[in-house]
Design a protein around this motif. Structure first.
Motif, short mmCIF file in Angstrom:
data_model
loop_
_atom_site.label_atom_id
_atom_site.label_comp_id
_atom_site.label_asym_id
_atom_site.label_seq_id
_atom_site.Cartn_x
_atom_site.Cartn_y
_atom_site.Cartn_z
N ILE A 113 51.96 46.00 40.08
CA ILE A 113 50.79 46.85 40.30
C ILE A 113 49.53 46.00 40.21
O ILE A 113 48.56 46.21 40.95
CB ILE A 113 50.74 47.99 39.27
CG1 ILE A 113 52.01 48.85 39.35
CG2 ILE A 113 49.51 48.86 39.48
CD1 ILE A 113 52.16 49.60 40.65
N ARG A 114 49.55 45.01 39.30
CA ARG A 114 48.39 44.12 39.19
C ARG A 114 48.19 43.34 40.48
O ARG A 114 47.05 43.23 40.98
CB ARG A 114 48.60 43.15 38.02
CG ARG A 114 47.50 42.10 37.90
CD ARG A 114 47.75 41.16 36.73
NE ARG A 114 46.72 40.16 36.60
CZ ARG A 114 46.66 39.26 35.61
NH1 ARG A 114 47.59 39.26 34.66
NH2 ARG A 114 45.69 38.38 35.56
N ILE A 115 49.26 42.80 41.03
CA ILE A 115 49.16 42.03 42.29
C ILE A 115 48.67 42.94 43.42
O ILE A 115 47.84 42.54 44.24
CB ILE A 115 50.52 41.39 42.63
CG1 ILE A 115 50.86 40.30 41.61
CG2 ILE A 115 50.50 40.82 44.04
CD1 ILE A 115 52.26 39.74 41.74
N ASP A 147 44.99 35.80 38.58
CA ASP A 147 46.12 36.64 38.95
C ASP A 147 47.20 35.93 39.75
O ASP A 147 48.35 36.37 39.76
CB ASP A 147 45.63 37.85 39.75
CG ASP A 147 44.68 38.72 38.94
OD1 ASP A 147 44.69 38.61 37.71
OD2 ASP A 147 43.91 39.50 39.54
N PHE A 148 46.85 34.83 40.41
CA PHE A 148 47.83 34.16 41.27
C PHE A 148 48.15 32.73 40.88
O PHE A 148 49.17 32.18 41.29
CB PHE A 148 47.34 34.17 42.73
CG PHE A 148 47.26 35.54 43.34
CD1 PHE A 148 48.38 36.37 43.38
CD2 PHE A 148 46.08 36.02 43.86
CE1 PHE A 148 48.31 37.63 43.94
CE2 PHE A 148 46.00 37.30 44.42
CZ PHE A 148 47.13 38.09 44.45
N ILE A 149 47.29 32.07 40.11
CA ILE A 149 47.51 30.66 39.80
C ILE A 149 47.85 30.44 38.33
O ILE A 149 48.90 29.87 38.00
CB ILE A 149 46.27 29.82 40.21
CG1 ILE A 149 46.11 29.86 41.74
CG2 ILE A 149 46.42 28.38 39.73
CD1 ILE A 149 44.91 29.11 42.26
N MET A 182 45.24 42.29 45.53
CA MET A 182 45.24 42.12 46.98
C MET A 182 44.30 43.11 47.65
O MET A 182 43.58 42.77 48.60
CB MET A 182 46.67 42.29 47.51
CG MET A 182 47.61 41.16 47.13
SD MET A 182 49.32 41.44 47.67
CE MET A 182 49.11 41.48 49.45
N MET A 183 44.27 44.34 47.15
CA MET A 183 43.36 45.34 47.71
C MET A 183 41.91 44.94 47.48
O MET A 183 41.06 45.10 48.35
CB MET A 183 43.63 46.71 47.09
CG MET A 183 44.95 47.34 47.48
SD MET A 183 45.07 47.70 49.27
CE MET A 183 46.14 46.35 49.80
N PHE A 184 41.64 44.39 46.29
CA PHE A 184 40.28 43.92 46.01
C PHE A 184 39.88 42.80 46.95
O PHE A 184 38.74 42.77 47.45
CB PHE A 184 40.17 43.44 44.56
CG PHE A 184 38.96 42.60 44.30
CD1 PHE A 184 37.70 43.18 44.23
CD2 PHE A 184 39.08 41.22 44.17
CE1 PHE A 184 36.58 42.39 44.01
CE2 PHE A 184 37.96 40.43 43.94
CZ PHE A 184 36.70 41.02 43.87
N GLU A 205 48.38 45.25 34.79
CA GLU A 205 49.63 44.67 34.28
C GLU A 205 49.90 45.16 32.86
O GLU A 205 51.05 45.49 32.51
CB GLU A 205 49.57 43.14 34.30
CG GLU A 205 50.86 42.50 33.80
CD GLU A 205 50.89 41.00 33.97
OE1 GLU A 205 51.90 40.38 33.56
OE2 GLU A 205 49.92 40.43 34.52
N LEU A 206 48.88 45.22 32.03
CA LEU A 206 49.06 45.69 30.66
C LEU A 206 49.50 47.16 30.64
O LEU A 206 50.30 47.57 29.80
CB LEU A 206 47.76 45.52 29.87
CG LEU A 206 47.29 44.08 29.64
CD1 LEU A 206 45.89 44.07 29.04
CD2 LEU A 206 48.26 43.33 28.73
N ARG A 207 48.94 47.95 31.56
CA ARG A 207 49.22 49.39 31.56
C ARG A 207 50.48 49.74 32.34
O ARG A 207 51.22 50.67 31.98
CB ARG A 207 48.01 50.13 32.15
CG ARG A 207 48.14 51.65 32.17
CD ARG A 207 48.19 52.19 30.76
NE ARG A 207 48.32 53.64 30.75
CZ ARG A 207 49.47 54.30 30.85
NH1 ARG A 207 50.60 53.62 30.96
NH2 ARG A 207 49.50 55.62 30.81
N TYR A 208 50.74 49.03 33.45
CA TYR A 208 51.90 49.33 34.31
C TYR A 208 52.85 48.13 34.34
O TYR A 208 53.72 48.00 33.49
CB TYR A 208 51.43 49.70 35.72
CG TYR A 208 50.50 50.89 35.77
CD1 TYR A 208 50.95 52.17 35.43
CD2 TYR A 208 49.17 50.75 36.16
CE1 TYR A 208 50.11 53.27 35.48
CE2 TYR A 208 48.32 51.85 36.21
CZ TYR A 208 48.80 53.10 35.87
OH TYR A 208 47.95 54.18 35.92
#
Length: 550
Positions: free
Chosen positions: A81-83, A321-323, A87-89, A74-77
């Motif tokens: 992209i962070r979400i 990241d979600f809450i 999700m991939m993780f 999120e800081l870089r993009y």
């Protein structure tokens, strides 16, 4: 984050334990037994990986003070992209954790006679409880004990094999005669399962992806009290990885030496490669009560460490990241939510173990899963850290391209497995096997290769790429596409906070450190000489003054 107060020693062994786990105890000896000791070349992959993480990724992550590694995206993009990364993780960790839950159950099934799925459910429930009530500090310190238990179990099995064979020499001789010392295969063919290039290059990309972009690993060295401690933990973790790899490989060679004339897999005594090691343990330690159980306990403990840190990391990224970004809650409520999330993810991982049971060899399955998701994730992190012109459009399109291509190859390889001549194990014999009436079971099986069915270009080549290259391909495709798209969409006009980049200062800091150390060593003797001369001068003056007074 254990109050960011962990020292490097427990973190190092915890990192090693979670990566090796039951996959090392069960999978590596079976790999060496069937395919030879080329697996030892992973030692080079580990070393390259640790240097890259400690010297490139760690300085960037540490100065940002991250809790979730996906905050960097999120800081870089941007937040999308962070979400995506989170999700991939989550998908990756659920699949990997399912493999880790299933693998010790194989050991209990073969060595202790437990029914397989009773064992899977019991393992899952214990892990869910362990993860829900324990904090990161408890998980890390438990990992230290679990690592010791795993190494002791492997060491005892190897020691017993050496006694049976009358020394290590006969084991090496049998391994040489059976072609198991085939370490240096420089065949550049990327379709061959294991070569120097696939293991060192492909393995490096796989492990860098795990240590740089996987919250399960990153969270622990984030929790160290300083960047220096985190770096020490990574380098000491390398020693732990080497020790586990060597002991597991030695057990594979010992297994071949003892079963070179009666392969349990070919003869039908065991039904899967991952059951070879438990059977071997029960066979050679059956007259020593408690030792087979010690091996099972080591395997089981290593898996507990992996599962606990994985579910802990799943809860962390879900909260961060979600809450937290969308809800304002008290610390007490967040604590209860974290426990509930751990419980939920534990149940999901337990359910996914049913899928793992049909994935074939567990070690290969784990590496394939890391390659499918870890490779593209590594691509967008590397792009953001190394190139200031990288932007969110490039990162997103690069990730999608890398992920889709590797998913295509992975699904194709599952549906159309590589041709037998690319993955066939080294020769095994059942000439020495006996039936229950002690008559010869069968002489050496000699199989003449049957005519291979016609295969399309994709089936013969594209789907036959070594599973160790999945991560490398995913990372490179993501990196290249992301670079091109970023340049075409105005990336050169983008201004980026230099704290988010790997800079010249980060590169020079270690060189400067050793330069200063060398300078200190050079200066020290000169200072000593000056001190001695000054001392002599003072003594002379003192003597002269004394004579003058007299």
């Amino acid at each position: 984050m254990a109050e960011h107060n962990l020292s490097f020693l427990p973190v190092a062994f915890s990192l090693a334990t979670s990566c090796m786990s039951a996959l090392t105890v069960l999978g590596t000896p079976a790999e060496v037994y069937r395919f030879g000791s080329i697996f030892l070349l992973f030692a080079f992959s580990y070393a390259i990986m640790v240097v890259i993480i400690a010297e490139v990724f760690l300085p960037v992550f540490y100065r940002l003070g991250l809790t979730s590694v996906y905050e960097y995206l999120e800081l870089r993009y941007n937040k999308y992209i962070r979400i995506l990364g989170t999700m991939m993780f989550v998908i990756l960790t659920i699949l990997y954790t399912s493999i880790v839950i299933y693998s010790p159950s194989l050991a209990l099934n073969k060595a202790a006679g437990f029914r397989l799925w009773d064992s899977v459910i019991a393992t899952g429930l214990i892990c869910i409880f362990y993860c829900s009530v324990g904090g990161l500090k408890a998980v890390v310190w438990a990992g230290v004990f679990q690592y010791i238990l795993m190494i002791v179990g492997l060491g005892l099995v190897f020691a017993r094999a050496v006694i049976i064979k009358g020394g290590f020499g006969p084991i090496l001789h049998d391994a040489y005669q059976g072609g198991r010392l085939n370490i240096w295969d420089f065949n550049p063919n990327p379709l061959k399962r294991h070569t120097v290039w696939t293991v060192v290059i492909g393995g490096t990309f796989t492990w860098v992806g795990m240590y740089a972009t996987n919250q399960s690993q990153v969270q622990r060295y984030f929790a160290c009290r300083s960047q220096w401690d985190a770096k020490c933990a990574l380098y000491l973790n390398l020693v732990g990885l080497w020790i586990a790899l060597i002991f597991a490989s030695l057990n594979g060679l010992s297994m071949y030496s003892i079963y070179k004339d009666c392969d349990p897999l070919t003869s039908g005594i065991v039904s899967a490669p991952d059951q070879l090691m438990p059977y071997f343990v029960l066979d050679i330690l059956k007259d020593y009560p408690g030792l087979p159980g010690l091996f099972v306990a080591g395997t089981y403990s290593a898996s507990l460490s992996s599962v606990s840190i994985s579910i802990n990391a799943l809860a962390t990224v879900t909260l961060e990241d979600f809450i937290k970004p969308y809800f304002t809650l008290s610390e007490e409520k967040l604590s209860y939510i974290a426990m509930g999330i751990s419980l939920l993810f534990g149940i999901v991982c337990l359910s996914m173990a049913a899928l793992v049971s049909v994935m074939g060899a567990l070690l290969q399955a784990a590496f394939s899963v890391f390659g499918l998701i870890g490779g593209p994730l590594l691509g967008i992190y590397s792009l953001g850290i190394l190139f200031p012109f990288a932007n969110s459009k490039g990162a997103f399109l690069g990730f999608i391209c890398g992920f889709c291509v590797i998913m295509w190859i992975g699904i194709g390889a599952q549906k159309y497995p590589p041709a037998p001549h690319r993955t066939v194990p080294l020769p095994l014999s059942i000439a020495g096997c006996q039936r229950s009436n002690d008559s010869t079971f069968v002489s050496m099986i000699v199989t003449s290769p049957s005519p291979a069915p016609s295969r399309s270009y994709f089936q013969e080549y594209w789907y036959s790429v070594s599973y160790l290259y999945f991560s490398a391909l995913g990372a490179l495709i993501t990196f290249i596409v992301g670079t091109v798209v970023s340049l075409l969409t105005g990336g050169l006009n983008k201004e980026v906070d230099h704290r988010l980049l790997f800079t010249k200062k980060d590169f020079m800091v270690n060189i400067q450190y050793w330069k200063d150390k060398f300078s200190e060593k050079q200066v020290a003797p000169e200072q000593e000489d000056k001190t001695e001369k000054k001392s002599i001068s003072i003594k002379k003056t003192s003597v002269n003054e004394t004579h003058g007074i007299q």
